[in-house]
Design an enzyme around this catalytic site. Sequence first.
Site, mmCIF file in Angstrom:
data_model
loop_
_atom_site.group_PDB
_atom_site.id
_atom_site.type_symbol
_atom_site.label_atom_id
_atom_site.label_comp_id
_atom_site.label_asym_id
_atom_site.label_seq_id
_atom_site.Cartn_x
_atom_site.Cartn_y
_atom_site.Cartn_z
ATOM 1 N N HIS A 1 -7.227 -6.092 5.544
ATOM 2 C CA HIS A 1 -8.022 -5.292 4.611
ATOM 3 C C HIS A 1 -8.707 -6.222 3.625
ATOM 4 O O HIS A 1 -8.133 -7.202 3.167
ATOM 5 C CB HIS A 1 -7.173 -4.261 3.870
ATOM 6 C CG HIS A 1 -5.915 -4.793 3.261
ATOM 7 N ND1 HIS A 1 -4.791 -5.085 4.001
ATOM 8 C CD2 HIS A 1 -5.607 -5.107 1.975
ATOM 9 C CE1 HIS A 1 -3.849 -5.548 3.210
ATOM 10 N NE2 HIS A 1 -4.309 -5.578 1.967
ATOM 11 N N SER B 1 0.860 -6.950 1.082
ATOM 12 C CA SER B 1 1.910 -5.928 1.157
ATOM 13 C C SER B 1 1.701 -4.972 2.322
ATOM 14 O O SER B 1 2.631 -4.245 2.683
ATOM 15 C CB SER B 1 1.985 -5.150 -0.155
ATOM 16 O OG SER B 1 0.760 -4.487 -0.417
ATOM 17 N N ILE C 1 -5.210 3.110 -3.735
ATOM 18 C CA ILE C 1 -4.393 4.104 -4.435
ATOM 19 C C ILE C 1 -3.941 3.595 -5.809
ATOM 20 O O ILE C 1 -3.568 4.397 -6.677
ATOM 21 C CB ILE C 1 -3.174 4.473 -3.550
ATOM 22 C CG1 ILE C 1 -2.637 5.839 -3.876
ATOM 23 C CG2 ILE C 1 -2.097 3.406 -3.599
ATOM 24 C CD1 ILE C 1 -1.651 6.370 -2.844
HETATM 25 P P1 AMP Z 1 -2.293 -6.168 -0.307
HETATM 26 O O1 AMP Z 1 -1.245 -6.236 -1.388
HETATM 27 O O2 AMP Z 1 -3.360 -7.206 -0.405
HETATM 28 O O3 AMP Z 1 -1.647 -6.094 1.063
HETATM 29 O O4 AMP Z 1 -3.063 -4.805 -0.544
HETATM 30 C C1 AMP Z 1 -2.563 -3.570 -0.146
HETATM 31 C C2 AMP Z 1 -3.258 -2.539 -0.992
HETATM 32 O O5 AMP Z 1 -3.078 -1.276 -0.396
HETATM 33 C C3 AMP Z 1 -2.728 -2.441 -2.420
HETATM 34 O O6 AMP Z 1 -3.785 -2.716 -3.336
HETATM 35 C C4 AMP Z 1 -2.232 -0.996 -2.517
HETATM 36 O O7 AMP Z 1 -2.480 -0.426 -3.780
HETATM 37 C C5 AMP Z 1 -3.038 -0.323 -1.414
HETATM 38 N N1 AMP Z 1 -2.434 0.884 -0.861
HETATM 39 C C6 AMP Z 1 -1.140 1.060 -0.489
HETATM 40 N N2 AMP Z 1 -0.967 2.291 0.021
HETATM 41 C C7 AMP Z 1 -2.179 2.906 -0.052
HETATM 42 C C8 AMP Z 1 -2.654 4.203 0.318
HETATM 43 N N3 AMP Z 1 -1.849 5.123 0.867
HETATM 44 N N4 AMP Z 1 -3.957 4.500 0.104
HETATM 45 C C9 AMP Z 1 -4.782 3.579 -0.443
HETATM 46 N N5 AMP Z 1 -4.395 2.346 -0.814
HETATM 47 C C10 AMP Z 1 -3.109 2.010 -0.609
#
Ligand code: AMP
Length: 114
Positions: A100, A95, A32
């Site tokens: 992932h 986060s 996102i």
């Molecule tokens: P991390 O900080 O490595 O845990 O990555 C989490 C990722 O999830 C971040 O790059 C966010 O931008 C992404 N993210 C959070 N919420 C969403 C969502 N609803 N759809 C797609 N990506 C998301």
Amino acid sequence: MHERCLFCRIVAGEIPADIIHEDDLVLAFRDINPQAPTHVLVIPKHHIDSAADIGPTDGDLLARLWATIADVADREGLSRGWRVVTNVGRDAGQSVEHLHLHLLGGRPMAWPPG
Ligand code: AMP
């Protein structure tokens, strides 16, 4: 499914996402908040907190995750190269506590990462 987990809720269809691949084991959708022209998240459908929690029975899942990444990279036209990142824990900036793999591509990237 972990009911309060954001990515479990995307898998369940409770939260919309730009899904580009789905099979019995994995889901891939666009981040996102993209950090590159291509920024796709590839996740297991069943909940695993992070890469620190992958176990000896997860071989098929790991193979599928990496095969999906290579396929998406090909479909996205990332012939010049791409990068896969997975953050584990606070210092790495994780986060969302659902494993992932970030697939990033479409621009030159610096090393070391920040
Ligand atoms: P991390 O900080 O490595 O845990 O990555 C989490 C990722 O999830 C971040 O790059 C966010 O931008 C992404 N993210 C959070 N919420 C969403 C969502 N609803 N759809 C797609 N990506 C998301």
